[in-house]
Design a protein around this motif. Structure first.
Motif, mmCIF file in Angstrom:
data_model
loop_
_atom_site.group_PDB
_atom_site.id
_atom_site.type_symbol
_atom_site.label_atom_id
_atom_site.label_comp_id
_atom_site.label_asym_id
_atom_site.label_seq_id
_atom_site.Cartn_x
_atom_site.Cartn_y
_atom_site.Cartn_z
ATOM 1 N N ARG A 157 0.836 -1.202 0.000
ATOM 2 C CA ARG A 157 0.000 0.000 0.000
ATOM 3 C C ARG A 157 0.877 1.260 0.000
ATOM 4 N NH1 ARG A 157 -5.365 -0.455 3.442
ATOM 5 N NH2 ARG A 157 -6.176 0.333 1.465
ATOM 6 N N TRP A 158 1.980 1.172 -0.739
ATOM 7 C CA TRP A 158 2.955 2.257 -0.742
ATOM 8 C C TRP A 158 2.372 3.579 -1.222
ATOM 9 C CZ3 TRP A 158 4.172 4.913 -5.159
ATOM 10 C CH2 TRP A 158 3.793 4.310 -6.364
ATOM 11 N N LEU A 159 1.428 3.531 -2.170
ATOM 12 C CA LEU A 159 0.870 4.769 -2.704
ATOM 13 C C LEU A 159 0.050 5.497 -1.628
ATOM 14 C CD1 LEU A 159 0.635 6.590 -5.122
ATOM 15 C CD2 LEU A 159 -1.329 5.253 -5.920
ATOM 16 N N LEU A 160 -0.669 4.730 -0.811
ATOM 17 C CA LEU A 160 -1.419 5.356 0.280
ATOM 18 C C LEU A 160 -0.467 6.008 1.287
ATOM 19 C CD1 LEU A 160 -4.292 2.806 1.055
ATOM 20 C CD2 LEU A 160 -4.390 4.929 -0.276
ATOM 21 N N TRP A 161 0.683 5.382 1.506
ATOM 22 C CA TRP A 161 1.673 5.981 2.404
ATOM 23 C C TRP A 161 2.234 7.270 1.812
ATOM 24 C CZ3 TRP A 161 2.550 5.286 7.338
ATOM 25 C CH2 TRP A 161 2.161 4.097 7.944
ATOM 26 N N VAL A 162 2.382 7.326 0.495
ATOM 27 C CA VAL A 162 2.824 8.563 -0.159
ATOM 28 C C VAL A 162 1.796 9.675 0.070
ATOM 29 C CG1 VAL A 162 3.279 9.671 -2.382
ATOM 30 C CG2 VAL A 162 4.238 7.410 -1.896
ATOM 31 N N PHE A 163 0.500 9.332 -0.124
ATOM 32 C CA PHE A 163 -0.562 10.311 0.113
ATOM 33 C C PHE A 163 -0.543 10.782 1.569
ATOM 34 C CE2 PHE A 163 -3.509 8.371 -3.378
ATOM 35 C CZ PHE A 163 -2.601 8.792 -4.337
ATOM 36 N N PHE A 164 -0.416 9.815 2.474
ATOM 37 C CA PHE A 164 -0.408 10.093 3.913
ATOM 38 C C PHE A 164 0.712 11.074 4.270
ATOM 39 C CE2 PHE A 164 1.590 9.031 7.983
ATOM 40 C CZ PHE A 164 0.535 9.159 8.873
ATOM 41 N N LEU A 165 1.935 10.765 3.847
ATOM 42 C CA LEU A 165 3.093 11.603 4.176
ATOM 43 C C LEU A 165 3.007 12.964 3.497
ATOM 44 C CD1 LEU A 165 5.887 8.879 3.966
ATOM 45 C CD2 LEU A 165 4.942 9.914 6.039
ATOM 46 N N THR A 166 2.508 12.984 2.257
ATOM 47 C CA THR A 166 2.357 14.244 1.531
ATOM 48 C C THR A 166 1.447 15.202 2.286
ATOM 49 O OG1 THR A 166 2.704 13.185 -0.620
ATOM 50 C CG2 THR A 166 1.566 15.319 -0.611
ATOM 51 N N MET A 167 0.272 14.699 2.710
ATOM 52 C CA MET A 167 -0.677 15.565 3.398
ATOM 53 C C MET A 167 -0.186 15.950 4.789
ATOM 54 S SD MET A 167 -2.944 16.416 1.324
ATOM 55 C CE MET A 167 -3.710 17.413 2.602
ATOM 56 N N ALA A 168 0.548 15.047 5.447
ATOM 57 C CA ALA A 168 1.098 15.382 6.761
ATOM 58 C C ALA A 168 2.067 16.557 6.645
ATOM 59 C CB ALA A 168 1.797 14.172 7.370
ATOM 60 N N VAL A 169 2.945 16.502 5.653
ATOM 61 C CA VAL A 169 3.936 17.572 5.456
ATOM 62 C C VAL A 169 3.250 18.861 5.004
ATOM 63 C CG1 VAL A 169 5.917 18.300 4.083
ATOM 64 C CG2 VAL A 169 5.813 15.960 4.972
#
Length: 396
Positions: A157-169
């Motif tokens: 689920r790497w793409l969801l982690w990218v979304f997660f980290l993007t929005m966190a930053v």
């Protein structure tokens, strides 16, 4: 009136029965959205057997798919199952009303005593505990909505982690929530994982991108309009549990509108934590501080009306909708982004609320207590934090 059952179904409870149940749950149900959803399953499915397992799961899926507070939406759906729109209306009102009354009363007390040193010392401890509670909730939401923190799960689920980290930053840096980015990421994940037929046609790639005294009677008409618009947007575009609305509110209420300062906003979240019912009822407290009782009503209606509409309208057709892979993928993408924004928002709030070593210790101990003392509930933690805060500010 169309409901989700046929005439042959045997209903084991009356409309008054389920209304009384949600009135009691709204008055005594502590612990936040995850706990409230669990209480509904235990009481209505396992013990009383008013609702079937399938009906409960369908309601939970719809509550996760649609924007708005999770527990309130599930309650509205369960009221709809056998009693249609009247059932949805009464269960929704009875669930929200007790905590709404409580936050208005607390808002009255806050306006009278909020400037006094003893009240400030109490909220010093409470605010630190709230940071700890939200931090732990963020962790749990991340595991549930994105994936477990394990190599295989992250890889799949790497793409969801990218979304997660993007929005966190993005949220931590800009100190506001970008709703358009949620929707865009939802479309991206849908396009990657389960593109609908219209998206699979040639020439549509560009289209996908483009689509993306106490103040009780005091009120200000212009602010009521602003409150209505802002909180309706919050109710219509925030997915997930009640905690997911915090970054949206923090950005709008504090940074954009300037209605509250950072400490007042954190106190508002604390009030929601110490009252039963849905966490999102904090909007009633915020509305009261901004424009009295009228502001509290407008803010609560703004958040809960979209929740009601988005639950009741698709309910008769949800069996088909819930199996649509494209819709599931769209919501998965949005959910990962929302949880990431929540993490970023907690970082912003924490940097302004954890002001010294004692407040940091209270936040850390709160997290550890909730992890290792299984039976302890958030209201007790906050009460202890309030006492500690009062003692620290008064005697040290």
């Amino acid at each position: 009136m169309e409901t989700l059952t046929t005439q042959k179904d045997i209903v084991k409870y009356s409309l008054a029965d389920i209304t009384k149940y949600f009135l009691k749950l709204g008055a005594l149900g502590f612990g936040g959205p995850v706990a409230l959803v669990g209480y509904m399953h235990r009481d209505l499915v396992e013990q009383r057997q008013w609702i079937s397992e399938d009906e409960y799961r369908e309601g939970l899926a719809l509550a996760q798919l649609a924007p708005g507070p999770l527990a309130a939406q599930l309650g509205i759906y369960l009221g709809y199952v056998h009693y249609g729109v009247w059932g949805a209306t009464l269960t929704g009102l009875s669930f929200v009303l007790p905590s709404f009354i409580m936050v208005v009363l607390l808002g009255m007390a806050y306006k009278v005593y909020g400037g006094l040193p003893w009240m400030q010392s109490v909220f010093y401890g409470v605010g630190s505990a709230v940071i700890g509670i939200i931090t732990l909730s963020c962790y749990k939401l991340t595991l549930k909505s994105v994936s477990k923190i394990e190599p295989e799960a992250i890889k799949s689920r790497w793409l969801l982690w990218v979304f997660f980290l993007t929005m966190a930053v993005v949220t931590a840096v800009l100190e506001r929530e970008e709703v358009w980015l949620f929707i865009f990421l939802g479309f991206v994940y849908m396009a990657v994982k389960a593109p609908p037929k219209w998206m699979q046609r040639k020439g549509n790639a560009l289209s996908v991108i483009l689509l993306t005294g106490t103040g009780f009677w005091e009120f200000h008409p212009d602010k009521l309009t602003q409150l209505g618009l802002f909180f309706t947007e919050a109710g219509a575009f925030v997915f997930g549990s009640g905690l997911a609305i915090i970054p949206f509110l923090q950005a709008g209420v504090v940074n954009q509108m300037g209605w509250l300062n950072e400490q007042q906003f954190l106190d508002s979240v604390a009030v929601a934590m110490i009252t039963p019912g849905p966490v999102v009822i904090t909007v009633g407290f915020i509305g009261f501080l901004v424009s009295g009782f009228a502001g509290a009503v407008v803010a609560a209606l703004g958040v809960f009306l979209p929740c009601f509409v988005f639950t009741v309208l698709p309910a008769p057709y949800f069996k088909k909708i819930s199996k649509n892979a494209s819709i599931k993928a769209f919501v998965d993408g949005i959910t990962a982004a929302v949880v990431g924004a929540l993490v970023g928002s907690v970082f912003v709030i924490a940097t302004r609320s954890i002001v010294d070593i004692p407040s940091a210790i209270i936040a850390i101990v709160t997290v550890l207590a909730l992890i290792y003392i299984k039976k302890i509930q958030e209201p007790y933690v906050i009460l202890i934090a309030a006492i500690l805060g009062f003692c620290i500010k008064t005697f040290f």
